[in-house]
Design an enzyme around this catalytic site. Structure first.
Site, PDB file in Angstrom:
ATOM      1  N   LYS A 219     -20.240  17.427   8.061  1.00 30.73           N
ATOM      2  CA  LYS A 219     -19.200  17.868   8.992  1.00 30.73           C
ATOM      3  C   LYS A 219     -18.833  16.802  10.017  1.00 30.73           C
ATOM      4  O   LYS A 219     -17.680  16.726  10.454  1.00 30.73           O
ATOM      5  CB  LYS A 219     -19.647  19.151   9.712  1.00 30.73           C
ATOM      6  CG  LYS A 219     -18.560  19.801  10.553  1.00 30.73           C
ATOM      7  CD  LYS A 219     -17.358  20.167   9.701  1.00 30.73           C
ATOM      8  CE  LYS A 219     -16.244  20.780  10.533  1.00 30.73           C
ATOM      9  NZ  LYS A 219     -15.032  21.019   9.735  1.00 30.73           N
TER      10      LYS A 219
ATOM     11  N   SER B 231       0.835  -1.198   0.000  1.00 27.91           N
ATOM     12  CA  SER B 231       0.000   0.000   0.000  1.00 27.91           C
ATOM     13  C   SER B 231       0.876   1.257   0.000  1.00 27.91           C
ATOM     14  O   SER B 231       1.602   1.498  -0.944  1.00 27.91           O
ATOM     15  CB  SER B 231      -0.953  -0.034   1.193  1.00 27.91           C
ATOM     16  OG  SER B 231      -2.084   0.772   0.961  1.00 27.91           O
TER      17      SER B 231
END
Length: 281
Positions: free
Chosen positions: A156, A104
């Site tokens: 949010k 990764s």
């Protein structure tokens, strides 16, 4: 008597200054630097600063990076990637030696190298992006804990662990990691596009891990070998067969020196905790 002592000390100081000046003009010689990128990639600053110092060091003709990392945050991996590009811009080659694992984000920081070596059993690949969300609302309710979010927009408090994700949030997050995924593929193809085409890369860039041997067959790795093979390859590419290699020491804080490897373990634990909301390679 004191007069002669002062004169002697003065002459000794002059001699020391002249000797230091002479030593500073003696060329250090051609060198190949070796640095480690180890553990979860979260804080890129120490590695970036090392690479930057080596970039400016005229005696350093090539860089070998020993990567032993399962990945890390997107931004941190991209900063190290960029630092490697800046080093190469000086005309100095970079060779990567993969250790136990370079997956990764560990592969992301390896991609810009001029040459990549891995052991046959190295775990690499795992090309993809992930955002983890752990919800423990029901557990909190059982012990009488409730949470309320006062926010300015509907996204949010996305990934708030005190509630489940909405379908709209899941779609939004999928689009976000999709953008990062395309950046990942583009970063690989920029330097290895002639060794593994986009179609072949996409066929294996689904998060699967690969052995070093399989990665070589695919073109993600150039050669099977260890750290010494990588050093010799760096000397060969740089055209400095007699260059001296040296390990760049790890920069450790006082706390790290006292606790040793425990700091690294805490990093790994934190990176997989419910509080780790960063998008990760």
């Amino acid at each position: 008597m004191r007069k002669w002592i002062f004169i002697g000390l003065f002459l000794l100081i002059i001699a020391f200054v002249m000797f230091s000046a002479l030593i500073s003009r003696v060329p250090v010689g051609e060198r190949v630097a070796i640095i480690n990128i180890k553990g979860v990639i979260v804080n890129p600053i120490p590695t970036v600063r090392k690479i930057e110092r080596l970039r400016k060091d005229k005696s350093v003709k090539a860089l070998v990076i020993r990567v032993d990392s399962p990945g890390g945050s997107v931004g941190a991996s991209q900063e190290i990637y960029r630092a490697i590009e800046r080093f190469k811009a000086e005309g100095k080659p970079v060779v990567v030696s993969m250790g136990n694992v370079a997956a990764s984000g560990g592969y992301y920081v390896s991609a810009p190298a001029d040459y990549i070596l891995a052991n046959p059993g190295t775990i690499t690949g795992s090309i993809g992006v992930i955002i983890q969300h752990v919800a423990y609302r029901e557990l909190m309710e059982k012990i009488g804990v409730k949470a309320t979010a006062i926010k300015t927009g509907k996204f949010k408090d996305t990934l708030n662990p005190f509630r489940e994700l909405t379908p709209e949030e899941k779609e939004y997050l999928q689009e976000t990691i999709g953008e990062a995924y395309e950046q990942f593929l583009k970063a690989i193809l920029k330097y290895r596009g002639n060794k593994i085409g986009e179609e072949k890369l996409r066929s294996v860039a689904d998060g699967r891990v690969l052995t070093g041997e399989r990665a070589k067959e695919l073109g993600l790795v150039d050669e099977l070998g260890g750290i010494e093979d990588a050093v010799q390859k760096a000397k060969e590419i740089a055209g400095v067969p007699k260059a001296r290699e040296f390990f760049v020491p790890e920069e450790k804080s006082l706390l790290q020196k006292v606790l040793g490897g425990e700091i690294e373990e805490l990093k790994i634990l934190n990176s997989y905790s419910p509080l780790f909301y960063l998008m990760s390679f």
